[in-house]
Scaffold this motif. Structure first.
Motif, mmCIF file in Angstrom:
data_model
loop_
_atom_site.group_PDB
_atom_site.id
_atom_site.type_symbol
_atom_site.label_atom_id
_atom_site.label_comp_id
_atom_site.label_asym_id
_atom_site.label_seq_id
_atom_site.Cartn_x
_atom_site.Cartn_y
_atom_site.Cartn_z
ATOM 1 N N SER A 208 -13.684 -1.232 -0.026
ATOM 2 C CA SER A 208 -13.184 -1.963 1.134
ATOM 3 C C SER A 208 -13.528 -3.452 1.055
ATOM 4 N N GLY A 209 -12.508 -4.285 1.226
ATOM 5 C CA GLY A 209 -12.701 -5.723 1.180
ATOM 6 C C GLY A 209 -12.770 -6.297 -0.217
ATOM 7 N N ARG A 210 -12.739 -5.442 -1.225
ATOM 8 C CA ARG A 210 -12.870 -5.907 -2.609
ATOM 9 C C ARG A 210 -11.609 -5.637 -3.427
ATOM 10 N N VAL A 211 -10.671 -4.910 -2.837
ATOM 11 C CA VAL A 211 -9.350 -4.716 -3.439
ATOM 12 C C VAL A 211 -8.302 -5.129 -2.411
ATOM 13 N N LYS A 212 -7.141 -5.533 -2.886
ATOM 14 C CA LYS A 212 -6.097 -5.996 -1.982
ATOM 15 C C LYS A 212 -5.194 -4.867 -1.498
ATOM 16 N N VAL A 213 -5.193 -3.756 -2.209
ATOM 17 C CA VAL A 213 -4.319 -2.641 -1.834
ATOM 18 C C VAL A 213 -4.843 -1.959 -0.577
ATOM 19 N N SER A 214 -3.949 -1.263 0.122
ATOM 20 C CA SER A 214 -4.358 -0.454 1.260
ATOM 21 C C SER A 214 -5.167 0.737 0.776
ATOM 22 N N LEU A 215 -6.024 1.232 1.657
ATOM 23 C CA LEU A 215 -6.857 2.387 1.331
ATOM 24 C C LEU A 215 -6.602 3.512 2.333
ATOM 25 N N ALA A 216 -6.311 4.682 1.804
ATOM 26 C CA ALA A 216 -6.129 5.867 2.641
ATOM 27 C C ALA A 216 -7.240 6.859 2.349
ATOM 28 N N ALA A 217 -7.795 7.436 3.417
ATOM 29 C CA ALA A 217 -8.837 8.449 3.273
ATOM 30 C C ALA A 217 -8.220 9.826 3.467
ATOM 31 N N THR A 218 -8.652 10.773 2.660
ATOM 32 C CA THR A 218 -8.187 12.137 2.836
ATOM 33 C C THR A 218 -9.284 13.094 2.394
ATOM 34 N N THR A 219 -9.253 14.293 2.917
ATOM 35 C CA THR A 219 -10.222 15.367 2.637
ATOM 36 C C THR A 219 -11.317 15.420 3.698
ATOM 37 N N GLY A 220 -11.535 16.617 4.224
ATOM 38 C CA GLY A 220 -12.679 16.871 5.092
ATOM 39 C C GLY A 220 -12.509 16.508 6.549
ATOM 40 N N GLY B 229 -13.912 1.635 5.915
ATOM 41 C CA GLY B 229 -12.908 0.685 5.470
ATOM 42 C C GLY B 229 -11.520 1.235 5.237
ATOM 43 N N ALA B 230 -11.266 2.492 5.592
ATOM 44 C CA ALA B 230 -9.935 3.062 5.396
ATOM 45 C C ALA B 230 -8.921 2.391 6.324
ATOM 46 N N ASP B 231 -7.715 2.175 5.828
ATOM 47 C CA ASP B 231 -6.629 1.672 6.667
ATOM 48 C C ASP B 231 -5.972 2.801 7.439
ATOM 49 N N VAL B 232 -5.893 3.969 6.813
ATOM 50 C CA VAL B 232 -5.378 5.160 7.493
ATOM 51 C C VAL B 232 -6.241 6.351 7.104
ATOM 52 N N VAL B 233 -6.164 7.378 7.929
ATOM 53 C CA VAL B 233 -6.869 8.631 7.659
ATOM 54 C C VAL B 233 -5.830 9.739 7.628
ATOM 55 N N MET B 234 -5.811 10.490 6.539
ATOM 56 C CA MET B 234 -4.845 11.566 6.362
ATOM 57 C C MET B 234 -5.521 12.920 6.552
ATOM 58 N N THR B 235 -4.770 13.861 7.074
ATOM 59 C CA THR B 235 -5.324 15.204 7.226
ATOM 60 C C THR B 235 -4.257 16.265 7.000
ATOM 61 N N THR B 236 -4.666 17.339 6.387
ATOM 62 C CA THR B 236 -3.844 18.536 6.228
ATOM 63 C C THR B 236 -4.571 19.750 6.782
ATOM 64 N N SER B 237 -5.829 19.936 6.343
ATOM 65 C CA SER B 237 -6.574 21.139 6.713
ATOM 66 C C SER B 237 -6.697 21.310 8.223
ATOM 67 N N ALA B 238 -6.959 20.208 8.931
ATOM 68 C CA ALA B 238 -7.119 20.301 10.387
ATOM 69 C C ALA B 238 -5.828 20.783 11.046
ATOM 70 N N LEU B 239 -4.697 20.338 10.525
ATOM 71 C CA LEU B 239 -3.419 20.741 11.105
ATOM 72 C C LEU B 239 -3.066 22.177 10.743
ATOM 73 N N LEU B 240 -3.445 22.595 9.540
ATOM 74 C CA LEU B 240 -3.217 23.993 9.163
ATOM 75 C C LEU B 240 -4.095 24.929 9.993
#
Length: 331
Positions: A235-247, A261-272
């Protein structure tokens, strides 16, 4: 409360994204996800093997009896006209993109830079707002070096990047010897975002039947720690967006990922586990946490616990390792 964020060049109303899963193959589920507050959706992956199988099927059909009757070739459309491959996937991209007001991100899953990559263009033309490359590759070939593996990721990304103008994210493995170096290389090669991390589904063994088991285990909250570490480091050291996933099982994990530092948080398990309406629970928990600590926006709290902004950056490195071991009391 301002929950807006920006991911891979897309403006999102909040940082919650429904990651690729069987749920997202159904247009009704996708509409419901939008209704309950999901900011973007990632469609299930189109696999390299699916595309290759369909190409092989077409080649077989066009080759049948052509030696005995050259005119048989005219019974089939030319390869350029015949939409080889899983047309249903492109139809899902098309219908979802037209039906939803939130961004629809398609997903390609493969391990080589061969012909399947040409589908990236078809996906863009079908209306996808972005494309996630899920390079699910286990280097079982013992002759492959670490450099070979990294180069494969770069080659795939460069091939896709040359074909499309929509944003492209790369879903990373956590097992590179130098994750930061790979992140920078992918950034230079044209990635708009990195997704941390690809969750490998390791097989288990049935010792009674002597069979390999391939059952799916949904992620657990303790799996957050590895992606949390690298999000905080990057976070803050790369220019690309960061997405968090898992857990992600509750709003707590959403908050932690954003603090790192995540820009977005992704989830699958919680929705399943809980159904698509659970997005509303996660959003409510995030909003409640922000209000309780008097943050006016997600941007205000994002990355405040990253390595770059930490009072003690070594807390994410060796000092943390020693402290954890020495502080363990047993039990």
């Amino acid at each position: 409360m301002d929950l807006t964020t920006r991911y891979m060049g897309l403006d999102l109303k909040n940082p919650l994204v429904a990651s690729a899963s069987p749920l997202n193959a159904d247009l009704g589920n996708l509409k419901r996800l939008e209704d309950v507050g999901t900011a973007a959706v990632v469609l299930p992956s189109l696999f390299e093997e699916q595309i290759e199988a369909n190409v092989a099927r077409y080649d077989h059909l066009t080759g049948v009896n052509t030696e005995s009757s050259p005119e048989a070739q005219s019974y089939f459309p030319a390869p350029a006209e015949y939409k080889v491959g899983p047309r249903r996937y492109l139809d899902l991209v098309r219908r979802a993109s037209r039906s939803l007001d939130i961004p629809v991100i398609a997903s390609l899953n493969g391990t080589t830079d061969h012909g399947w990559i040409s589908y990236a263009k078809s996906i863009e033309e079908a209306g996808a707002a972005g494309l996630e490359l899920n390079i699910y590759f286990i280097p079982a070939d013992l002759s492959l070096t670490g450099h070979d593996v990294e180069q494969r990721y770069l080659d795939i990304l460069k091939s896709v990047r040359a074909m499309v103008s929509i944003p492209v994210a790369v879903k990373l493995s956590p097992y590179f010897s130098a994750v930061g170096s790979v992140a920078l290389a992918l950034e230079r090669a044209g990635a708009d975002a990195l997704v941390l991390f690809n969750r490998f589904y390791e097989p288990d063994l049935d010792i009674a039947r002597l069979e390999v088991l391939t059952d799916l285990k949904l992620s657990q909250p303790d799996e957050i720690r590895l992606p949390l570490l690298w999000l905080a480091v990057l976070s803050g050291r790369v220019k690309v967006s960061l997405a968090a996933t898992t857990g992600v099982t509750s709003a707590d994990e959403v908050v932690k990922y954003l603090l790192a530092g995540a820009d977005v948080v992704m989830t699958t398990s919680a929705l399943l586990r809980h159904g698509v309406d659970y997005v509303a629970v996660l959003l409510a928990g995030l909003t409640s946490w922000l209000r309780a600590r008097e943050f006016a926006s997600v941007n205000q709290m994002r990355g405040i616990m990253s390595r770059q902004r930490a009072q003690d950056p070594q807390a994410f490195e060796r000092a943390n390792y020693i402290k954890i071991l020495q502080g363990y009391g047993g039990g």
